[in-house]
Scaffold this active site. Structure first.
Site, short mmCIF file in Angstrom:
data_model
loop_
_atom_site.label_atom_id
_atom_site.label_comp_id
_atom_site.label_asym_id
_atom_site.label_seq_id
_atom_site.Cartn_x
_atom_site.Cartn_y
_atom_site.Cartn_z
N HIS A 95 0.82 -1.17 0.03
CA HIS A 95 0.00 0.11 0.11
C HIS A 95 0.90 1.24 0.12
O HIS A 95 0.33 2.32 -0.13
CB HIS A 95 -1.03 0.04 1.13
CG HIS A 95 -1.90 1.07 1.19
ND1 HIS A 95 -2.71 1.30 0.24
CD2 HIS A 95 -2.05 2.18 2.05
CE1 HIS A 95 -3.47 2.46 0.46
NE2 HIS A 95 -2.99 3.09 1.53
N CYS A 96 2.18 1.10 0.07
CA CYS A 96 3.03 2.35 0.38
C CYS A 96 3.65 2.90 -0.75
O CYS A 96 3.44 4.01 -1.44
CB CYS A 96 4.02 2.13 1.48
SG CYS A 96 3.25 2.20 3.21
N ILE A 97 4.68 1.97 -1.39
CA ILE A 97 5.64 2.59 -2.16
C ILE A 97 5.01 2.72 -3.45
O ILE A 97 5.35 3.82 -4.10
CB ILE A 97 6.57 1.41 -2.25
CG1 ILE A 97 7.51 1.26 -0.99
CG2 ILE A 97 7.89 1.84 -3.22
CD1 ILE A 97 8.48 0.19 -1.14
#
Length: 441
Positions: A279-281
């Site tokens: 979900h972040c990078i």
């Protein structure tokens, strides 16, 4: 560590409750970030209420079950014994002393920040909030969100951060599947809307987290999280581009990385793959590119890395097409098995997984698609993709039914000796030894 004590009676009372571990914590969003944090607070004797809009999750948790592989039912049941409970009833916000928001922050169709989960959560909680509570936002977002989105909504309710409530930003740093760093072990950055807010936030989190890293403001904390993820995105973009160049030159990029990593200074090995996941990078860098435009800054470096990483699933599909073509077959009509649905090995997290996009691209070209993942038995619900599939059990008979296998996620649980018997396998992770039926991608 901030030591300033709150001046107002309400915040002084909150400080006392936190110090005595009597302050009840509300965790809003019980996913891969919120649920581990809730369990950690329960483990150290802090009472916790978990909030989520997904009734099925709440029912499973309250029955002592778990929907996250690494969080076993035993841990859920132990947390219940220590006072943890889960609910969909946001009216129970009145019962908690600290609200910790751990909801998703995706991108919309135009690759712009979508703060709807944050806004909907605070709007659902606000009617039930009272003076003397602390609000902490953990969701990754653009610098200024805490000050510009949350603080005005609190003020409209008569809640002034630093006076009769507290407001902090403390970005999540979960790394699913990392055996060395769990929730308690990862140093936690925290910034306060005011020094009083920071003092209360650190007092709360220090019960659950071993090391806290206070910074000067919520904006500094928000930018810290973005820098961490942009650092990875840019370096992965670089090594993915190097992989494409090395492939054209007939050079094994993994051999090159291993050799470069022997340098004891000035080099950090990053590994290429089929694209970015989690979900972040894949998402967070675009929160900064969007906000930077407000200041007249064009973040070309960040956007170039995003472009390269976004292209990688298409590059993998091109390698599959070439490999099948060399064997007299087309993608259309071929039976293709994708190995690994999770975005990285040995976990069950499929958020933004490049494997899913590869499946979608291949199906659009007429391939018959299946997947195998020991950590993901049934294809999960997703906003943008739907496959009515269950994980295929791998054995010698299974392999003979597929024209091509794609190693998208190199789980340790796969039988790699067995996989070597496939007709054709496209390896996006550099896990397999060179062979006539193995194509590096």
């Amino acid at each position: 560590m901030p030591t300033e004590l709150p001046a107002s009676p309400l915040l002084a009372s909150l400080q006392d409750k936190i110090a005595q571990r009597k302050a009840r914590v509300g965790i809003y969003g019980l996913g891969y970030v919120g649920l581990p944090l809730a369990l950690r607070f329960a483990e150290v004797g802090v009472p916790v209420t978990g909030f989520d809009i997904d009734a099925a999750k709440i029912q499973q948790l309250n029955a002592g079950g778990s929907y996250i592989e690494r969080l076993t039912p035993d841990r859920i049941q132990q947390a219940h014994a220590q006072g943890f409970e889960a609910t969909t009833d946001f009216a129970r916000t009145a019962e908690v002393d600290a609200l910790i928001i751990c909801v998703p922050t995706p991108l919309n169709a135009h690759r712009e920040p979508d703060l709807s989960f944050i806004v909907n959560t605070i709007e659902a909680a606000l009617p039930h909030m009272r003076p003397g509570q602390l609000v902490s936002l953990e969701s990754t977002t653009w610098p200024g969100t805490t000050d510009e989105v949350l603080a005005p909504r609190l003020r409209a309710r008569g809640l002034e951060p630093g006076e009769n409530c507290a407001l902090v930003f403390s970005p999540e740093r979960e790394d699913p599947g990392n055996p060395d760093y769990g929730t308690k072990d990862i140093p936690k950055v925290i910034g306060g809307h005011t020094p009083r807010c920071l003092a209360l936030g650190t007092a709360l989190y220090q019960h659950a987290i071993q090391t806290l890293v206070p910074v000067s403001s919520t904006r500094a904390a928000e930018m810290t999280k973005l820098l961490e993820n942009i650092h990875r995105s840019v370096n992965i973009g670089l090594v993915n581009e190097m992989k494409i160049v090395a492939d054209k030159m007939g050079i094994n990029i993994h051999e090159v990385i291993d050799a470069a990593a022997t340098k004891p200074f000035g080099f950090v090995p990053y590994r290429p793959g089929p694209g970015l996941g989690g979900h972040c990078i894949p998402i967070d860098p675009f929160y900064l590119t969007w906000k930077a435009r407000e200041y007249g800054v064009n973040t070309r470096f960040i956007e170039l890395a995003g472009e390269i990483n976004h292209h990688m699933p298409h590059w993998v599909v091109g390698k599959v097409a070439d490999a099948l073509n060399d064997r007299g077959k087309a993608i259309k009509g071929s039976r293709i098995l994708v190995l690994g649905l999770a975005y990285k090995k040995n976990i069950d997290d499929t958020r933004e997984s490049p494997a899913v996009e590869i499946m979608d691209l291949l199906q659009a070209k007429g391939a018959h698609i299946d997947y195998s993942d020991p950590h993901v038995p049934v294809f999960p619900r997703k906003r943008d993709y739907h496959f009515d599939l269950k994980s295929v059990v791998l054995n010698a008979d299974t392999l003979t039914g597929y024209d091509c296998l794609i190693l998208a996620t190199d789980h340790d649980g796969f039988d790699y000796a067995l996989l070597q018997n496939a007709r054709l396998i496209v390896d996006t992770r550099g896990r397999l030894a060179p062979a006539s039926n193995v194509v590096a991608a």
